[in-house]
Design a protein around this motif. Structure first.
Motif, short mmCIF file in Angstrom:
data_model
loop_
_atom_site.label_atom_id
_atom_site.label_comp_id
_atom_site.label_asym_id
_atom_site.label_seq_id
_atom_site.Cartn_x
_atom_site.Cartn_y
_atom_site.Cartn_z
N CYS A 114 0.87 -1.18 0.00
CA CYS A 114 0.00 0.00 0.00
C CYS A 114 0.90 1.23 0.00
CB CYS A 114 -0.90 -0.03 1.23
SG CYS A 114 -1.93 1.43 1.40
N ARG A 118 3.79 -1.96 -7.41
CA ARG A 118 3.12 -0.73 -6.97
C ARG A 118 3.61 -0.31 -5.59
NH1 ARG A 118 -2.33 0.11 -4.37
NH2 ARG A 118 -0.98 1.16 -2.90
N LYS A 139 0.31 9.41 0.42
CA LYS A 139 -0.86 8.63 0.81
C LYS A 139 -2.05 9.50 1.20
CE LYS A 139 -1.05 4.98 0.74
NZ LYS A 139 -1.34 4.16 -0.45
N PRO A 140 -3.16 9.32 0.54
CA PRO A 140 -4.36 10.11 0.88
C PRO A 140 -5.07 9.48 2.08
CG PRO A 140 -4.84 8.60 -0.93
CD PRO A 140 -3.43 8.32 -0.50
N GLU A 165 0.66 6.33 -7.13
CA GLU A 165 -0.48 7.25 -7.21
C GLU A 165 0.00 8.69 -7.29
OE1 GLU A 165 -3.41 6.87 -4.07
OE2 GLU A 165 -4.25 8.86 -4.51
N TRP A 194 -1.32 6.15 -11.30
CA TRP A 194 -2.76 5.99 -11.13
C TRP A 194 -3.34 7.18 -10.36
CZ3 TRP A 194 -0.02 2.67 -7.60
CH2 TRP A 194 -0.38 2.77 -6.27
N GLY A 254 -6.07 8.19 -7.66
CA GLY A 254 -6.78 7.51 -6.57
C GLY A 254 -8.25 7.89 -6.50
N ALA A 255 -8.98 7.07 -5.75
CA ALA A 255 -10.43 7.22 -5.68
C ALA A 255 -10.87 8.56 -5.10
CB ALA A 255 -11.00 6.08 -4.85
N ARG A 256 -10.02 9.13 -4.23
CA ARG A 256 -10.38 10.44 -3.65
C ARG A 256 -10.04 11.58 -4.59
NH1 ARG A 256 -8.69 6.90 -0.64
NH2 ARG A 256 -9.62 6.28 1.34
N LYS A 275 -8.74 5.15 -10.93
CA LYS A 275 -9.61 4.40 -10.01
C LYS A 275 -11.02 5.00 -10.04
CE LYS A 275 -6.38 2.40 -6.75
NZ LYS A 275 -6.38 1.78 -5.40
N ARG A 334 -12.15 -0.27 -7.56
CA ARG A 334 -11.71 -0.47 -6.17
C ARG A 334 -12.87 -0.38 -5.18
NH1 ARG A 334 -13.01 3.29 -2.58
NH2 ARG A 334 -10.99 3.61 -1.57
N HIS A 373 -8.75 -3.05 -1.79
CA HIS A 373 -9.55 -1.96 -1.24
C HIS A 373 -11.04 -2.28 -1.23
CE1 HIS A 373 -5.65 -0.02 -1.93
NE2 HIS A 373 -5.97 0.62 -0.82
N GLU A 427 -2.50 -5.47 -3.02
CA GLU A 427 -1.52 -4.97 -2.05
C GLU A 427 -0.77 -6.12 -1.40
OE1 GLU A 427 -3.15 -0.56 -0.89
OE2 GLU A 427 -3.61 -2.18 0.51
C1 PEP Z 1 -4.15 2.73 -2.59
O1 PEP Z 1 -4.13 2.13 -3.68
O2 PEP Z 1 -3.37 2.47 -1.65
C2 PEP Z 1 -5.22 3.72 -2.34
C3 PEP Z 1 -5.07 4.72 -1.47
O3 PEP Z 1 -6.30 3.46 -3.05
P1 PEP Z 1 -7.73 4.16 -3.20
O4 PEP Z 1 -7.48 5.44 -3.92
O5 PEP Z 1 -8.46 3.15 -4.03
O6 PEP Z 1 -8.32 4.32 -1.83
#
Ligand code: PEP
Ligand code: MN
Length: 264
Positions: A24, A50, A55-56, A88, A107, A109-111, A136, A166, A203, A229
């Motif tokens: 992760c 990956r 990190k979000p 990410e 990539w 991320g989802a946020r 994502k 995800r 996820h 992960e």
């Molecule tokens: C991740 O891949 O570690 C991650 C933070 O993913 P997501 O954006 O899908 O929450």
């Protein structure tokens, strides 16, 4: 150009199903190199490594990624073990740093997919490159936002696109950390059959037990790969400890997948 006209030949450079694995979060050079070495030693077919560098995190004051130093570790993983690398990016500064460090796949991320300003900024920073960019799904179940993010990238000339499913946030307690809402992803797939789609069971599940089933379900409906992960010492991981697996467990999961037209 229209999203539907994309040919997305890039996926053909990877054996299918295309597997991406790694922690992760990048935590230390030793953790990165050990994880990469052990994945390699299993001989599992995993061409891409990956690791999250930025990190979000949902709440502040926790671990928010090691930052640019982690890009050096990704580079070492590439040089020592021959993996392609993926991370990410969530703003233009991340994009420039990742391009500079020669990360192969980026990539969103989802946020970030939920925020048109963010996606536009990333897309503009990528203009003139031919990076592979995986988007994502947004955290919320909104197909238009997902498609809109891809359109913003395409609008800046980024044509090597793919998506990662995800799962979607929900306030209800379910057995999933993020509900797969398969129908949304399948609607995407039927509208854009040429855009490669990968599953992110880590996820979706939020635990280790559901990973194999979700991955298999995705391959059964025609997904082209998975991002899983994988950590040298999952229980001690600095983020998402409960869903990460060891390289050896990853190899077993991959070995048990039933796939059509495969070279696994
Ligand atoms: C991740 O891949 O570690 C991650 C933070 O993913 P997501 O954006 O899908 O929450
Ligand atoms: Mn994670």
């Amino acid at each position: 150009m229209n999203l539907k006209d994309l040919q997305n030949e890039w996926i053909k450079d990877f054996a299918q199903p295309m597997m991406i694995a790694g922690p992760c979060s990048a935590e230390s050079e030793a953790q990165m190199l050990e994880t990469a070495r052990r994945i390699k030693e299993t001989n599992a077919q995993v061409p891409v490594f990956r690791a999250g560098i930025w990190k979000p995190r949902t709440k502040p004051n926790g671990f928010e990624g090691v930052g640019v130093i982690g890009l050096n570790w990704l580079k070492k993983v590439k040089e020592e073990y021959g993996f392609k690398t993926a991370t990410e990016v969530a703003n233009a500064h991340h994009v420039f740093a990742a391009l500079e460090a020669d990360v192969d796949i980026l990539w969103i991320g989802a946020r970030s997919t939920v925020n048109p300003f963010t996606v536009q900024e990333i897309a503009q920073a990528l203009r003139g490159t031919n990076k592979i960019v995986l988007v994502k799904n947004p955290v919320n179940p909104d197909l238009a936002l997902w498609i809109g993010a891809l359109e913003r990238l395409l609008g800046q000339g980024i044509t090597n696109l793919g998506v990662i499913h995800r799962g979607f946030s929900t306030y209800q307690k379910t057995k999933y950390r993020n509900n797969p809402n398969w129908q949304i992803a399948l609607d995407f797939k039927s509208q854009f059959p040429n855009i490669p789609m990968l599953i992110d069971p880590s996820h979706i599940c939020g635990n280790r037990t559901g990973l194999a089933d979700i991955t298999q379900e995705a391959l059964n409906v025609g997904y082209q790969g998975a991002i899983i992960e994988t950590h040298s010492n999952p229980d001690e991981a600095w983020s998402d400890a409960s869903q990460q697996i060891t390289p050896e467990v990853l190899a077993e999961l991959i070995g048990n997948l039933k796939v059509r037209n495969t070279n696994l």
